[in-house]
Design a protein around this motif. Structure first.
Motif, short mmCIF file in Angstrom:
data_model
loop_
_atom_site.label_atom_id
_atom_site.label_comp_id
_atom_site.label_asym_id
_atom_site.label_seq_id
_atom_site.Cartn_x
_atom_site.Cartn_y
_atom_site.Cartn_z
N ALA A 74 0.80 -1.23 0.00
CA ALA A 74 0.00 0.00 0.00
C ALA A 74 0.83 1.28 0.00
N PRO A 75 1.86 1.41 0.85
CA PRO A 75 2.62 2.67 0.82
C PRO A 75 3.27 2.95 -0.54
N THR A 76 3.83 1.93 -1.16
CA THR A 76 4.44 2.10 -2.49
C THR A 76 3.36 2.44 -3.50
N ALA A 77 2.22 1.76 -3.42
CA ALA A 77 1.12 2.02 -4.34
C ALA A 77 0.64 3.46 -4.20
N LEU A 78 0.49 3.93 -2.96
CA LEU A 78 0.04 5.30 -2.74
C LEU A 78 1.04 6.31 -3.28
N GLU A 79 2.31 6.05 -3.06
CA GLU A 79 3.35 6.95 -3.58
C GLU A 79 3.28 7.04 -5.10
N LEU A 80 3.15 5.90 -5.76
CA LEU A 80 3.07 5.89 -7.22
C LEU A 80 1.82 6.62 -7.73
N LEU A 81 0.68 6.39 -7.07
CA LEU A 81 -0.55 7.09 -7.46
C LEU A 81 -0.42 8.60 -7.26
N ALA A 82 0.11 9.00 -6.11
CA ALA A 82 0.26 10.42 -5.82
C ALA A 82 1.20 11.08 -6.82
N GLN A 83 2.31 10.44 -7.11
CA GLN A 83 3.25 11.01 -8.08
C GLN A 83 2.61 11.11 -9.46
N ALA A 84 1.88 10.09 -9.87
CA ALA A 84 1.21 10.13 -11.17
C ALA A 84 0.19 11.26 -11.23
N ALA A 85 -0.46 11.54 -10.10
CA ALA A 85 -1.46 12.61 -10.05
C ALA A 85 -0.84 13.98 -9.79
N GLY A 86 0.46 14.02 -9.53
CA GLY A 86 1.11 15.29 -9.22
C GLY A 86 0.73 15.80 -7.84
N SER A 87 0.57 14.88 -6.90
CA SER A 87 0.10 15.23 -5.56
C SER A 87 1.15 14.91 -4.51
N GLU A 88 0.89 15.39 -3.29
CA GLU A 88 1.85 15.24 -2.21
C GLU A 88 1.34 14.41 -1.03
N TRP A 89 0.14 13.88 -1.11
CA TRP A 89 -0.46 13.17 0.02
C TRP A 89 -1.40 12.11 -0.52
N ALA A 90 -1.41 10.92 0.10
CA ALA A 90 -2.34 9.88 -0.31
C ALA A 90 -2.68 8.98 0.87
N VAL A 91 -3.92 8.49 0.88
CA VAL A 91 -4.40 7.59 1.93
C VAL A 91 -5.18 6.46 1.27
N TYR A 92 -5.00 5.24 1.79
CA TYR A 92 -5.87 4.13 1.42
C TYR A 92 -6.80 3.91 2.60
N TRP A 93 -8.07 4.26 2.41
CA TRP A 93 -9.12 4.03 3.40
C TRP A 93 -9.69 2.66 3.11
N VAL A 94 -9.51 1.71 4.00
CA VAL A 94 -10.00 0.36 3.79
C VAL A 94 -11.37 0.23 4.45
N VAL A 95 -12.24 -0.56 3.83
CA VAL A 95 -13.55 -0.85 4.41
C VAL A 95 -13.35 -1.90 5.50
N ASP A 96 -13.69 -1.56 6.71
CA ASP A 96 -13.68 -2.50 7.83
C ASP A 96 -15.10 -3.03 7.96
N ALA A 97 -15.35 -4.18 7.35
CA ALA A 97 -16.71 -4.74 7.27
C ALA A 97 -17.28 -5.10 8.64
N LYS A 98 -16.42 -5.41 9.59
CA LYS A 98 -16.91 -5.79 10.93
C LYS A 98 -17.68 -4.66 11.60
N VAL A 99 -17.22 -3.42 11.39
CA VAL A 99 -17.87 -2.29 12.05
C VAL A 99 -18.49 -1.30 11.06
N GLU A 100 -18.47 -1.67 9.75
CA GLU A 100 -19.05 -0.81 8.71
C GLU A 100 -18.47 0.60 8.76
N ARG A 101 -17.15 0.68 8.77
CA ARG A 101 -16.45 1.97 8.82
C ARG A 101 -15.25 1.93 7.88
N LEU A 102 -14.81 3.09 7.47
CA LEU A 102 -13.55 3.23 6.76
C LEU A 102 -12.49 3.60 7.78
#
Length: 180
Positions: free
Chosen positions: A30-58
């Motif tokens: 995930a960290p490498t993936a976020l870095e690559l996505l952010a760089q491709a988008a020309g951005s400086e910050w990225a987060v992967y919000w995962v769905v936690d199905a147990k509590v229905e929250r990100l």
């Protein structure tokens, strides 16, 4: 977003889809993936919000920042947050399954994360779901100094990228039950 940035995002998504298909655990890539996505988008910050199905929250599974200590408050705030469907922009994307952009974080992003993002020098953002036809696995958030996408057509391309990555993630999940 320029055509160059969209092309870079599409190319990056293809590479990331392969990374996800072969990953033992998403949290490891995930960290490498976020870095690559952010760089491709020309951005400086990225987060992967995962769905936690147990509590229905990100919840924030992984973060990436090129801002160093300027983003410490944003990072701390993000790590403490969990979001319900429809709460904040990530929650809206989760519920609607449609990508969103923001060109003014002060007006469009929820407190207190908006203030922390602005203090870090960020102005615009892009959010899209990692999804398939039957499930949303998470939401990607990319924030930058530039004010986000320029045209609604760009969001269609970004939505397709989210499906491509969602399918790759689902393939990994089916092959490995300990992915998250």
């Amino acid at each position: 977003m320029t055509a160059h940035r969209l092309t870079a995002l599409e190319s990056t998504a293809e590479h990331l889809a392969e990374m996800l298909r072969t990953a033992n655990r998403v949290v490891d890539v995930a960290p490498t993936a976020l870095e690559l996505l952010a760089q491709a988008a020309g951005s400086e910050w990225a987060v992967y919000w995962v769905v936690d199905a147990k509590v229905e929250r990100l919840r924030a599974l992984a973060l990436w920042s090129a801002l160093g200590s300027k983003a410490q408050v944003l990072e701390d705030t993000t790590r403490r947050f969990t979001l319900s469907p429809g709460e904040g922009i990530p929650g809206l994307v989760w519920r609607s399954r449609k990508p969103r952009r923001a060109t003014n974080l002060a007006l469009e992003m929820c407190l207190p994360r908006s203030l922390a993002a602005i203090d870090a020098g960020l102005h615009g953002g892009l959010w899209f779901a990692l999804q398939t036809d039957t499930a949303v696995h998470g939401v990607i958030e990319v924030l930058g100094r530039a004010p986000g996408l320029n045209a609604a057509g760009d969001l269609v391309t970004v939505e397709r990228l989210g499906f491509r990555l969602g399918h790759a993630l689902e393939e990994s999940i089916q092959g490995n039950t300990r992915l998250h």
